[in-house]
Design a protein around this motif. Structure first.
Motif, PDB file in Angstrom:
ATOM      1  N   THR A 316      -0.309 -15.468  37.280  1.00 26.09           N
ATOM      2  CA  THR A 316      -1.566 -14.812  36.925  1.00 26.09           C
ATOM      3  C   THR A 316      -1.545 -14.371  35.473  1.00 26.09           C
ATOM      4  N   ARG A 317      -0.430 -13.775  35.051  1.00 21.88           N
ATOM      5  CA  ARG A 317      -0.314 -13.360  33.656  1.00 21.88           C
ATOM      6  C   ARG A 317      -0.364 -14.563  32.719  1.00 21.88           C
ATOM      7  N   LYS A 320      -3.910 -16.043  32.198  1.00 24.32           N
ATOM      8  CA  LYS A 320      -4.783 -15.207  31.370  1.00 24.32           C
ATOM      9  C   LYS A 320      -4.739 -15.618  29.904  1.00 24.32           C
ATOM     10  N   LEU A 419       5.834 -13.638  28.951  1.00 28.32           N
ATOM     11  CA  LEU A 419       5.987 -13.399  30.381  1.00 28.32           C
ATOM     12  C   LEU A 419       7.308 -12.706  30.706  1.00 28.32           C
ATOM     13  N   GLU A 422       7.774  -8.138  29.917  1.00 28.37           N
ATOM     14  CA  GLU A 422       6.561  -7.525  30.440  1.00 28.37           C
ATOM     15  C   GLU A 422       6.185  -6.260  29.687  1.00 28.37           C
ATOM     16  N   ALA A 425       4.560  -7.255  26.352  1.00 30.83           N
ATOM     17  CA  ALA A 425       3.665  -8.411  26.397  1.00 30.83           C
ATOM     18  C   ALA A 425       2.474  -8.246  25.468  1.00 30.83           C
TER      19      ALA A 425
END
Length: 465
Positions: A316-317, A320, A419, A422, A425
């Protein structure tokens, strides 16, 4: 005039912007698919929790004293005169909490599968020792004036939110007497529903004699408990201390009370808690029935065996950043076209953008079968190789194709850095965008865009029949 507009730099930039926006549609669909797969994994975890064991909340041993309260009430006639008395009784329970409680335990992680999804469980092997202070039944509070208390045989209760997780029968010794647990005891009402959901050991032998003689009751308890991801412990003693270790290197500490000392290394974690009843409402919550067998409303200290890399959260990250990646790759292709005086059709740009979008789909599919870094490496290598072969032909030479593929590989490397870090980020993402924009501005700082646009238009017109 249409040909001039079609071949102008501004028109090409507008087409690329529109194409980037259109490519956000498949990226959004891939994001929805990631959320759907993540939801399926959560459903698998819930199913395993229903069929095996769920997260565990442990309420350490306490004594339950059943008692009968007796009193007399006057009877009056219609004139208000006393005509006699009638005896009344009611059965209640009183809770006696330990004076001290010390917990030494280890959490051994284990994985279980539901379809393609793996769910993390643990086996908590603990040794507990503590002490119940001297107790006088006369100290039990009375609810009626002038009543008398008749105390019954007490029970030692152990609250476990999901009894299916018990790994064998706990071994309990109280005042030197080995006691046997049973699931249900008489005399527990609706108010004590959470106690009825635990296990109980009636006092007998030497333990009952020590209780009757108003002596302190030391105890030891060995417990094996299986749970899903999270273990919560309610600090109900006057002084509760806990020491929990595990070979799991990615714990998450939570609850009302955080660990006073903790050490996390690649070999696992080591955590200590020290909680006084002066700062905890757990006793009052247990008395009032808060939480229940399945409730997590109790004040507890928690430790969770968290996944170091949740593939769905990571995917998901990653997705984006999909729109940014597509824009950067198309910008690089446009720079090659502009400065090398080449012609790239919007269809070619669209195919390149789709290959970037499909990288995220390939990453999701592979991460369900491989470790995340392995899935990322395979997906990135496949994407870079495809673009190298494609652009070697489109840009008219393998050197150009290799240089373009190297740029894309650099982007993938930067994304993995985002990623993997975190906590940093946002900072790394901002630096990446700023760096790319700075490189573009510096590379084109001496470009005469009006002249370049006219030259491009003229060149393209000479190649058009």
């Amino acid at each position: 005039m249409f040909k001039n507009l079609r071949n102008s730099v501004l028109f090409k930039i507008g087409v690329l912007v529109l194409l980037t926006l259109l490519l956000c549609i498949p990226l959004a669909e891939i994001g929805s698919l990631i959320n759907e797969r993540g939801g399926s994994r959560r459903e698998a975890a819930e199913e395993l929790g229903q069929t095996y064991a769920g997260p565990q909340t442990l309420v350490a041993p306490l004594l339950i004293v059943p008692y009968t309260e007796r009193w007399s009430e006057e009877q009056r006639n219609s004139a208000g005169n006393v005509t006699g008395t009638v005896g009344k009784t009611k059965s209640l329970t009183h809770m006696v909490f330990p004076e001290t409680l010390r917990i030494e335990g280890t959490m051994a992680p284990q994985q279980r599968y539901r379809g393609i999804f793996n769910v993390l469980f643990y086996t908590f092997n603990a040794g507990m020792e503590g002490r119940f202070a001297v107790f006088d039944p006369a100290s039990i509070p009375r609810s009626e004036t002038g009543s008398t208390i008749e105390a019954g045989t007490p029970y030692l209760a152990l609250g476990v939110s999901d009894l299916r997780g018990l790994d064998g029968s706990p071994a309990l010794t109280l005042a030197g007497e080995r006691l046997r647990f049973m699931q249900r005891v008489p005399g527990l009402g609706k108010k004590d529903a959470w106690l009825a959901g635990g296990i109980h050991a009636p006092l007998a032998g030497g333990a009952l004699k020590a209780w009757s003689a108003r002596e302190a009751l030391p105890f030891t308890l060995k417990l094996g408990l299986v749970g899903q991801e999270t273990l919560s412990i309610a600090p109900i003693a006057d002084d509760t201390t806990a020491h929990i270790t595990s070979p799991w290197a990615a714990p998450s500490f939570g609850g009302r009370f955080l660990a006073s000392e903790r050490s996390v290394t690649p070999q696992g974690f080591d955590a200590h808690w020290r909680v006084s009843s002066l700062v905890s409402a757990a006793r009052e919550q247990v008395r009032s029935g808060v939480g229940g067998p399945q409730g997590n409303a109790l004040e507890t200290f928690d430790v969770t065996l968290a996944e170091p890399l949740n593939v769905y959260a990571m995917s998901t990250r990653a997705v984006k950043y999909g729109g940014l990646f597509v824009g950067l790759v198309l910008m690089a292709g446009f720079m090659f076209e502009l400065f090398r005086k080449l012609r790239l059709h919007p269809v070619q740009y669209g195919l390149v953008g789709l290959s970037i979008a499909l990288f995220f789909l390939l990453l999701l599919a592979l991460s369900e079968k491989l470790l995340f870094w392995q899935a990322y490496s395979v997906a990135a290598t496949a994407s870079v190789s495809l673009l190298a072969v494609y652009f070697s032909s489109v840009l008219g030479g393998w050197r150009r194709g290799a240089s373009f593929a190297a740029f894309v590989a650099l982007l993938y490397g930067a994304l993995y850095g985002l990623l993997a870090s975190e906590s940093n980020a946002l900072l790394l993402g901002a630096l990446l965008v700023f760096g790319m924009l700075a490189v573009l501005m510096l590379a084109t700082r001496k470009v005469d865009w009006y002249a370049l646009s006219n030259a491009t238009t003229g060149q393209l017109d000479t190649r058009t029949p």
